[in-house]
Design a protein around this motif. Sequence first.
Motif, PDB file in Angstrom:
ATOM      1  N   HIS A 166      77.985  14.284  76.549  1.00 33.64           N
ATOM      2  CA  HIS A 166      79.165  14.638  77.298  1.00 33.64           C
ATOM      3  C   HIS A 166      79.056  14.287  78.775  1.00 33.64           C
ATOM      4  O   HIS A 166      78.864  15.328  79.396  1.00 33.64           O
ATOM      5  N   PRO A 167      78.856  13.261  79.338  1.00 33.11           N
ATOM      6  CA  PRO A 167      78.764  13.072  80.736  1.00 33.11           C
ATOM      7  C   PRO A 167      79.842  13.883  81.591  1.00 33.11           C
ATOM      8  O   PRO A 167      80.812  13.800  81.265  1.00 33.11           O
ATOM      9  N   THR A 168      79.107  14.525  82.798  1.00 33.05           N
ATOM     10  CA  THR A 168      80.154  15.222  83.531  1.00 33.05           C
ATOM     11  C   THR A 168      79.444  15.323  85.196  1.00 33.05           C
ATOM     12  O   THR A 168      78.331  14.985  85.262  1.00 33.05           O
ATOM     13  N   LEU A 169      80.339  15.198  86.021  1.00 32.92           N
ATOM     14  CA  LEU A 169      79.876  15.363  87.495  1.00 32.92           C
ATOM     15  C   LEU A 169      79.809  16.547  88.121  1.00 32.92           C
ATOM     16  O   LEU A 169      79.872  16.758  89.248  1.00 32.92           O
ATOM     17  N   ASP A 170      79.545  17.476  87.429  1.00 36.03           N
ATOM     18  CA  ASP A 170      79.604  18.889  87.862  1.00 36.03           C
ATOM     19  C   ASP A 170      78.368  19.096  88.699  1.00 36.03           C
ATOM     20  O   ASP A 170      78.714  19.809  89.973  1.00 36.03           O
ATOM     21  N   SER A 171      77.361  18.367  88.611  1.00 31.13           N
ATOM     22  CA  SER A 171      76.303  18.567  89.523  1.00 31.13           C
ATOM     23  C   SER A 171      76.495  18.012  90.938  1.00 31.13           C
ATOM     24  O   SER A 171      76.139  18.512  91.871  1.00 31.13           O
ATOM     25  N   TYR A 172      77.124  16.596  90.920  1.00 30.02           N
ATOM     26  CA  TYR A 172      77.304  16.007  92.228  1.00 30.02           C
ATOM     27  C   TYR A 172      78.702  16.711  92.847  1.00 30.02           C
ATOM     28  O   TYR A 172      78.704  17.019  94.118  1.00 30.02           O
ATOM     29  N   THR A 173      79.292  17.307  92.201  1.00 29.25           N
ATOM     30  CA  THR A 173      80.632  18.123  92.511  1.00 29.25           C
ATOM     31  C   THR A 173      80.091  19.447  93.624  1.00 29.25           C
ATOM     32  O   THR A 173      80.431  19.548  94.518  1.00 29.25           O
ATOM     33  N   ALA A 174      79.110  20.067  92.621  1.00 26.13           N
ATOM     34  CA  ALA A 174      78.448  21.315  93.319  1.00 26.13           C
ATOM     35  C   ALA A 174      77.886  21.097  94.637  1.00 26.13           C
ATOM     36  O   ALA A 174      77.829  21.657  95.363  1.00 26.13           O
ATOM     37  N   LEU A 175      76.915  19.901  94.564  1.00 28.51           N
ATOM     38  CA  LEU A 175      76.178  19.288  95.632  1.00 28.51           C
ATOM     39  C   LEU A 175      77.090  19.093  96.735  1.00 28.51           C
ATOM     40  O   LEU A 175      76.525  19.509  97.906  1.00 28.51           O
ATOM     41  N   LEU A 176      77.960  18.161  96.666  1.00 30.22           N
ATOM     42  CA  LEU A 176      78.656  17.665  97.800  1.00 30.22           C
ATOM     43  C   LEU A 176      79.546  18.625  98.267  1.00 30.22           C
ATOM     44  O   LEU A 176      80.079  18.638  99.178  1.00 30.22           O
ATOM     45  N   SER A 177      80.144  19.593  97.463  1.00 28.62           N
ATOM     46  CA  SER A 177      81.116  20.698  97.845  1.00 28.62           C
ATOM     47  C   SER A 177      80.412  21.699  98.794  1.00 28.62           C
ATOM     48  O   SER A 177      80.981  22.406  99.765  1.00 28.62           O
ATOM     49  N   GLY A 178      79.161  21.749  98.426  1.00 25.13           N
ATOM     50  CA  GLY A 178      78.287  23.052  99.139  1.00 25.13           C
ATOM     51  C   GLY A 178      78.185  22.959 100.569  1.00 25.13           C
ATOM     52  O   GLY A 178      77.876  23.588 101.491  1.00 25.13           O
ATOM     53  N   GLY A 179      78.066  21.449 101.203  1.00 19.69           N
ATOM     54  CA  GLY A 179      77.836  21.041 102.446  1.00 19.69           C
ATOM     55  C   GLY A 179      76.366  20.731 102.915  1.00 19.69           C
ATOM     56  O   GLY A 179      76.268  19.740 103.782  1.00 19.69           O
ATOM     57  N   LEU A 180      75.507  21.165 102.187  1.00 16.60           N
ATOM     58  CA  LEU A 180      74.144  20.796 102.574  1.00 16.60           C
ATOM     59  C   LEU A 180      73.572  19.372 102.232  1.00 16.60           C
ATOM     60  O   LEU A 180      73.357  18.845 103.297  1.00 16.60           O
ATOM     61  N   VAL A 181      73.925  19.012 100.985  1.00 16.97           N
ATOM     62  CA  VAL A 181      73.437  17.510 100.788  1.00 16.97           C
ATOM     63  C   VAL A 181      74.357  16.636 101.247  1.00 16.97           C
ATOM     64  O   VAL A 181      73.969  15.471 101.958  1.00 16.97           O
ATOM     65  N   SER A 182      75.913  16.747 101.492  1.00 19.17           N
ATOM     66  CA  SER A 182      76.807  15.939 102.095  1.00 19.17           C
ATOM     67  C   SER A 182      76.601  15.888 103.443  1.00 19.17           C
ATOM     68  O   SER A 182      76.498  14.731 104.072  1.00 19.17           O
ATOM     69  N   ARG A 183      75.877  16.872 104.407  1.00 17.99           N
ATOM     70  CA  ARG A 183      75.581  16.786 105.673  1.00 17.99           C
ATOM     71  C   ARG A 183      74.214  16.341 106.183  1.00 17.99           C
ATOM     72  O   ARG A 183      74.252  15.097 106.739  1.00 17.99           O
TER      73      ARG A 183
END
Length: 315
Positions: A78-95
């Motif tokens: 059951h594919p999910t994008l929870d890992s990407y959402t958590a990373l990109l919403s946290g600020g560290l990885v998106s920055r």
Amino acid sequence: MTTLSPTRPRRSGGRTHRAYSAIPGESPGSPPWRALKSLLLLVCVLLVVVPFVAIVSTSVAGSAQVTEAGGFVLWPDHPTLDSYTALLSGGLVSRAMMVSVGITVVGTALSLVSSIMLAYGLSRPGSFGHKPILMLLLMSMLFVPGVIPTYLTVKQLGMINSYWSLILPTMINAFNVIVLRSFFMSIPKELLDAARIDGASEWSILSRVVLPLSKASVGVIGLFYAVTYWNAFFNALLFMNDAAKWPMQLVLRTYVVNNASLSGGQIDAAAGAPVPPAQSLQAAILVLSIVPIVLVYPFVQRHMNKGVMIGAVKG
């Protein structure tokens, strides 16, 4: 030990040549030989593709499936994008992504401009300081400054914790300049002389004659610079004290290679949702660090075959 069996002799120029096959009684073009080569090629492809598929699958797999599989999932139920959402919403990885993109774009542009100008000047015999500068460039390939002199120089220039410390120390690569110089020297001299007779300046000759003929070489060298800037982490490890200014590769090294845990301020799971497993977060960081180069490479790939042969010995 494999016995080589002779196949039908071939005649060329009055001489008889005998081909040999690694499969007894079979020629290199026979179906068994082709099947063996296809099998070896398939094994090599699987060795490259399976780990990549496992990383992507783990990054989109559910928490329960990752925990049940012990860390790596080859195919998510059951594919999910929870890992990407958590990373990109946290600020560290998106920055970190924005920092890496900015450094790569600015650094590649500055490196290409400076390398092209230096290579063109060194490709013109009789230019000012031609031989001394060329010798210094060649010596820089043999005598690489150590970490301590580099750090002291950057500190003396006031670039500690500055993005310029990730660009200026590696802005010019001597090997790339030598490759561009050899290509510029291969351009027929008559074209440049004709442009000079028409009254063109050196800047006009470089921009209107040399560069249009050098798209393949410039594209490949640009790709080399872009990959170098994108993958660099050691300079950031030395010069960047503020974690908010870390590029993507330093984040990758810290939280994947060194297996450091991501704290609550660095990831942001949805309200009431469990935090994704560490393996999913690490796999998602790996995928995010690979995607930009994978997207850029197809646009430069058509120039690779011609560009990588620049300066090669021709028979």
